[in-house]
Every structure is written in C-alpha cells, then in structure tokens.
Design an enzyme around this catalytic site. Structure first.
Site, PDB file in Angstrom:
ATOM      1  N   THR A  19      15.104 -63.520  64.926  1.00  0.00           N
ATOM      2  CA  THR A  19      15.033 -63.782  63.517  1.00  0.00           C
ATOM      3  C   THR A  19      14.648 -62.553  62.635  1.00  0.00           C
ATOM      4  OG1 THR A  19      14.214 -65.948  63.897  1.00  0.00           O
ATOM      5  CG2 THR A  19      14.202 -65.159  61.655  1.00  0.00           C
ATOM      6  N   HIS A  55      16.360 -69.541  62.790  1.00  0.00           N
ATOM      7  CA  HIS A  55      15.329 -69.578  63.731  1.00  0.00           C
ATOM      8  C   HIS A  55      15.764 -68.987  65.113  1.00  0.00           C
ATOM      9  CE1 HIS A  55      16.075 -73.417  66.322  1.00  0.00           C
ATOM     10  NE2 HIS A  55      16.522 -73.605  65.207  1.00  0.00           N
ATOM     11  N   CYS A  56      14.628 -68.817  65.974  1.00  0.00           N
ATOM     12  CA  CYS A  56      14.740 -68.366  67.257  1.00  0.00           C
ATOM     13  C   CYS A  56      13.729 -69.609  68.094  1.00  0.00           C
ATOM     14  CB  CYS A  56      14.719 -67.226  67.719  1.00  0.00           C
ATOM     15  SG  CYS A  56      13.179 -66.057  66.843  1.00  0.00           S
ATOM     16  N   LYS A  57      12.917 -68.680  68.833  1.00  0.00           N
ATOM     17  CA  LYS A  57      11.769 -69.472  69.398  1.00  0.00           C
ATOM     18  C   LYS A  57      10.727 -69.336  68.603  1.00  0.00           C
ATOM     19  CE  LYS A  57       9.780 -70.289  73.861  1.00  0.00           C
ATOM     20  NZ  LYS A  57       9.672 -69.849  75.494  1.00  0.00           N
TER      21      LYS A  57
END
Length: 203
Positions: A121, A113-115
């Site tokens: 991602t 995951h990222c934000k």
C-alpha cells in the site's frame, strides 16, 4: 495507527465503529488501511465505497466478497507478493495498473489495502504522490510513518525510481471526461494541462 469512532444511536449504548488498523485518508475519496476483517465492515459502510484496490495475490475471503457484493463495491486485485525482494518488473507493472484504477474518479470513493497496509500500500501511495509532484522527502516520510520499524529500503528505492513519465504517457490514451470533450466532469484525479487530448478517428 488506528481510531475508534462513536456514532450516536437511539439505543441505550452508542454504536462503536472500528476502522481497520493503519486506516487513513490519502486524498478526498481515497483511503488506505490494512486488511479489513468483518468487525470493520460497519465502519467501511460509512465511507460509501465504490471500489477496493487489493494488492495481495491470495484469494479474497468469501466473507469479504459477500460484504462487497452487498454494498455494490467493485474489487480490483493486483497480486503483489509480500516478500522483501519482489520482481521489480512485476511490481512496476502491477503498481502502474493499480495507479490507472486509482486516479480514475469513477472508481471513487476507493479503499487501498494489502495485508498490513504498510509496504505494498505504501508503494502505491508513494507513486501516487510522485504523480502529484510531492517532493521525495515528503513521500518517504509518509511511507515511513505507516511502515514504522518495518520500513524497507527496497520500497523506497522503487518509489524513487518509479517512472512517472510512463504513466503520464498512458494518460494520453485515457479519455479525460465522461461524455465527450465538452463535458466538465473530471474523470482523472491527476490533471496535467499540457496533456493533449487523444485524436478521434473520423469515419
């Protein structure tokens, strides 16, 4: 892109498990999503995660760290800036290192995951797909499905030009099985029958 999972319990009300936005299965034991919040922790527990690949430079929140500790989940952080224009050498090196973690089945099940679960991602998953020999049109379609209107041409160009050959060469130096070459346990998700086993030094 989200889902709500109802779980039958003995209580009068059914427990509702809510995944993070943009949650999806990439492959067996590989998942992707946006940044999980505490309301998503009960759902993440059902995945029996062993690792999390976090693609942002910001420190991981303490409440998330506490959840990982309580579940014995290992955190791998690769600090990629979320800006539209990212330094390509830094992005390339970070994605390369993240891929090495991602394809090692000892780290599975794993959540990427990222934000927002879109760009960073999407780049990592796109490069994984290239390693899996997906055709480029299918790689781009998957990226755009998650990025939506926020799709970035720079990300697509990066995926297109990402040098999978360099990663394959790195696999020469990664031991392929858990215990010696006689073991049948897979260590890597990626398998290339043409890879030669690294030679062991004799003492």
């Amino acid at each position: 892109m989200g889902m709500i999972v109802e779980v039958e319990t003995g209580d009068e009300d059914d427990a509702v498990l809510v995944p993070p936005p943009n949650f999806s299965m990439v492959e067996d034991c590989i998942f992707r999503s946006s940044f999980p919040s505490p309301s998503h922790f009960p759902f993440l527990q059902t995945l029996n995660l062993r690792s999390v690949i976090y693609l942002c430079p910001e420190p991981y929140p303490e409440e998330n760290l506490e959840f990982l500790r309580s579940q014995n989940i290992r955190l791998f952080q690769f600090g990629i800036e979320g800006k539209t224009e990212v330094s390509l050498p830094i992005l390339r090196d970070s994605i390369m290192e993240a891929l090495k973690v991602l394809i090692d089945v000892r780290n599975h099940p794993v959540l990427i995951h990222c934000k927002r679960g879109k760009h960073r991602t999407g780049c990592l998953v796109g490069c994984l797909r290239k390693l899996q020999n997906w055709c480029l049109s299918s790689v781009f379609e998957e990226y755009q499905r998650f990025a939506g209107a926020k799709s970035r041409n720079g990300d697509l160009t990066f995926i297109d030009k990402f040098d999978i050959v360099s990663l394959r060469q790195c696999l020469y130096s990664i031991i392929y099985q858990y215990q010696g070459y006689g073991s049948k346990k897979r260590r890597l998700l990626y398998k290339d029958e043409n890879l030669q086993k690294p030679r062991l030094a004799s003492f």
